[in-house]
Design an enzyme around this catalytic site. Structure first.
Site, short mmCIF file in Angstrom:
data_model
loop_
_atom_site.label_atom_id
_atom_site.label_comp_id
_atom_site.label_asym_id
_atom_site.label_seq_id
_atom_site.Cartn_x
_atom_site.Cartn_y
_atom_site.Cartn_z
N ASP A 289 -1.12 0.11 7.15
CA ASP A 289 -2.14 -0.27 6.18
C ASP A 289 -1.67 -1.56 5.51
OD1 ASP A 289 -4.31 1.77 4.09
OD2 ASP A 289 -4.32 -0.37 4.52
N TRP A 290 -2.55 -2.11 4.71
CA TRP A 290 -2.31 -3.43 4.08
C TRP A 290 -0.98 -3.43 3.32
CZ3 TRP A 290 -6.21 -7.51 3.60
CH2 TRP A 290 -5.81 -8.58 2.81
#
Ligand code: GLC
Length: 753
Positions: A289-290
């Site tokens: 994820d980011w």
């Protein structure tokens, strides 16, 4: 003669199947061969380049717009993917550099959050899940893929498969609710919708099951927070939908932000390698994820970026979203022997495999003329249908709904009656407010000029406390035959990092309801929200409550048709609604405990501590049951369940039980019903929930129609993880029920031998 024909037909069918299978097999072998060929030519730098995903967030007018700090890495093959890479022309510009100006011409893969539609915005996922319409959900995902791929997107960061029992968590909006069975069925449907029959079809996009795993179990319902999940629950509840998505062929997964049992999900070898690859044989790739790799430093799991790179990469996260620990540290670790190059090769192999399956090597550029497919009338029609099937009728006293179309005037009041951005809901970067049909506009269009539609927002936004608009709202209510209140949550109160410790209607909305209710007119509350809210204090002040979630582009026309009875509401809750936030977690598949609450604890008024009634698991100040149970939803029709029939009262551990029930539409209204099948394992070597959803079927019944709904329940569907964490089917007594929700229905019982 007939026999001859059927034999020929059989032979042909077999031959076709074999060829198709062989075709697929050859395709696979071809991809594997091409991957190996390419991998053997790649330098260390080029391999590491494939693990890097950058965020672009820009639109380029021409190749000349490509900044030098981007041009060089593209030419060196130092970037494997972009998310948010602008329009289709921008993507083609960057792709041409990557493919035509680098040594090996490895194409970029473009990702984007296409969560519930691209330009045609469907209801938020928890809304879509309320339709319990697997085929329609798949159709909506197919449309999202057609529109997104027309914009040059290869890969969506969806379906979100997180299970949650906590409406405080803002991302409940993106889930399919609290149940692993329903989420597994609908999640697999989305994977099929996105990916179609072949990823090489340019109108399909790769799916990404997220957030792997356990993200929805965040303590306190606070986003990114700690999760402690015992292995049996981890496997049976949180991992199950991801397994279903992998079985459905999901090309990728995304690792989550949260830690699971003291180890961050983005560095968790147990989930990412032992389960995902070792047990499930997943051959796609995992993207972080980011920034979730670098955040393992904040977690206190890694001392620095180098350790974060090592732990994330060796645990099984193949591609790093936005943070740059891989590109900064993998090279040195391979050179100094800390990290074996074979680990890098395996990750790059997975990434290249998906790029080959997507056909990006054979046709890396996207047709720029397809964008006129966006908002196609057929897409909008499906969006309206799904919005209609997603709305859940929670209350309808004295058949307040449907309203007659013959009324002379109707008041449309509330901050969400005419707010395009709010009704689209969270994660709608590509939806446009000018496309949205709001309830106000749709009701005016639906009723035509002969009916007075009196509009007064009452409050500017859902959080407004300024009551200066109340007078006009009350005046409109006074002058109308009926009042439609559109209330709920504005868009920015829902989604990532949007968690709430209170679940009441925000702002002065409850006061607005009270003021309007004092007029004595029939009042219908239509709630547009991204989560279950609590509204015990006002639910007796309105005649009906229709829960529309955030219904998307076509929410207005969908709601107009329901309100005026062209179609009956048919949504069923995919998540339990608490009476008050203090009850959380409250969900249907709970354990019985040694002291289950009894009927004596029902009906306790919310917020008023009464004298203790007994020593059972209940509250002194609220009825322990949910305000609305999982699977609940009213209809304009009246469905009666009867005649539960079992094919046997005992099945072997490898047997199948055929179970059916009759449903009668006792009304003069045609409507859809969602029949649900639940079982309970009364006694087992580990305690089991008081109910588990094992099947559902959405069916249409004409007035007076009687239909039989049937399910085949396999004994293996009753398996659970024993003390040794191995699946087991134990003999014993089971209860079984077919009904309209997780609490009612016709009951029976059977034994497993
Ligand atoms: C966000 C979300 C994830 C999304 C990603 C890319 O932080 O957690 O769901 O896909 O970043 O936008």
């Amino acid at each position: 003669m007939r026999i001859v024909f059927s034999l020929i037909a059989l032979w042909l069918a077999a031959a076709l199947a074999l060829t198709a299978g062989a075709g697929r097999c050859a395709e696979t072998q071809d991809v594997e061969h091409r991957v190996s060929q390419l991998l053997s030519q790649m330098t260390l730098e080029e391999k590491i380049g494939q693990t890097a995903q950058r965020n672009l967030g820009a639109v380029l007018a021409s190749p000349g717009d490509v900044a030098p700090e981007l041009l060089n890495p593209l030419r060196e093959g130092a970037i494997g993917s972009f998310l948010n890479a602008g329009d289709v022309r921008t993507k083609n510009i960057l792709q041409r550099i990557a493919v035509e100006q680098s040594r090996l011409g490895i194409p970029l893969i473009y990702g984007r959050d296409v969560i519930h539609g691209y330009r045609t915005v469907f209801p938020i996922p928890v809304g879509g899940a309320s339709s319990w319409n697997t085929a329609l959900i798949e159709r909506a995902a197919r449309i999202a893929a057609i529109e997104a791929s027309a914009s040059g997107i290869h890969w969506t960061f969806a379906p979100m498969l997180d299970i949650t029992r906590d409406p405080r968590w803002g991302r409940v909006a993106e889930t399919c609710g609290e149940d692993p069975y329903l989420t597994s069925i609908l999640g697999a449907a989305k994977v099929r919708g996105f990916q179609g029959r072949s990823l090489a079809d340019p109108t399909t996009i790769a799916a990404c099951g997220k957030h792997y795993v356990g993200y929805g179990a965040a303590e306190g319902g606070r986003d990114y927070n700690t999760t402690i999940i015992p292995e049996r629950q981890l496997r049976e509840i949180y991992l199950a939908p991801f397994h279903a998505a992998v079985e459905a062929g999901a090309a990728t997964l995304m690792s989550a932000f949260n830690e699971i049992n003291d180890v961050p999900a983005s560095g968790n070898a147990f989930t990412l390698t032992r389960v995902l690859r070792g047990e499930w044989g997943f051959d796609g790739f995992v993207v972080s994820d980011w920034n979730s790799i670098a955040e393992m430093i904040a977690h206190g799991y890694c001392a620095d970026e180098k350790e974060a790179a090592f732990k994330g990469f060796t645990a099984g996260v193949d591609m790093e979203m936005v943070s740059t620990t891989y590109e900064n540290h993998l090279m040195a670790m391979i050179r100094d022997g800390t990290l074996d190059e074979s680990v890098l090769d395996e990750a790059v192999r997975r990434i290249l495999r998906i790029k080959f399956r997507l056909g990006l090597f054979d046709s890396p550029y996207r047709d720029e003329s397809r964008v006129d497919i966006l908002l196609h009338p057929d897409h909008l029609a499906v969006a309206e249908e799904l919005a209609m099937q997603s709305a859940v009728l929670l209350e309808n006293r004295n058949n307040t709904l449907p309203l007659s179309r013959g009324l002379e005037s109707v008041a449309v009041i509330g901050p969400l009656a005419d707010s395009p951005v709010d009704q689209m809901g969270t994660w709608t970067m590509d939806g446009r407010i000018e496309d949205v049909r709001t309830p106000l506009a749709a009701i005016k269009a639906y009723l035509g000029p002969s009916v007075d539609v009196l509009y007064a927002p009452g409050l500017e936004k859902s959080r407004s406390m300024d009551r200066s608009g109340f007078a006009a709202a009350v005046d409109a209510a006074r002058r109308a035959d009926a009042v439609l209140l559109f209330l709920g949550e504005e868009q920015i109160l829902s989604g990532e990092a949007k968690c709430r410790a209170f679940l009441d209607l925000p702002g002065a909305q409850e006061a607005l309801i009270e003021s309007v209710a004092e007029t004595g007119k029939p009042v219908i509350a239509v709630i547009l929200a991204g989560r279950p809210l609590t509204f015990e204090s006002i639910k007796d002040k309105v005649g009906a409550i229709l829960y529309a979630w955030h219904p998307g582009t076509m929410g207005g026309p969908a709601l107009a048709k329901l309100i005026f009875g062209e179609e009956s509401p048919s949504g069923r809750l995919p998540i339990s609604f608490p009476r008050t936030v203090g009850q959380i977690p409250v969900y249907y598949a709970h354990k019985n405990t040694g002291r289950p609450p009894s009927e004596r604890n029902l009906g306790i008024p919310t917020g008023t501590p009464l004298d203790p009634r007994d020593f059972t698991s209940n509250y002194l100040d609220v009825d322990f049951t949910p305000a609305y149970v999982f699977g609940y939803g009213l209809s304009y029709a009246e469905f009666e369940y009867s005649d539960l029939t079992l094919s046997s009262n005992e099945i072997a551990a490898d047997g199948v039980l055929k179970v059916s029930a009759k449903i009668t539409n006792r009304s003069d209204v045609a409507a859809d019903e969602v029949a649900q099948l639940y079982v309970r394992d009364l006694v087992a070597s580990v305690t089991r929930p008081v109910a588990e959803l094992k099947g559902f079927s959405r069916l249409r019944l004409e007035p007076g129609e009687i239909r039989t709904v049937s399910f085949d329940l396999r004994a293996q569907d009753l398996a659970f993880l024993g003390m040794d964490m191995q699946p087991v089917i134990e003999p014993g007594l089971f209860h079984i029920r077919i009904g309209p929700n997780s609490r009612e229905g016709v009951r029976g019982e059977f034994r497993v031998r």
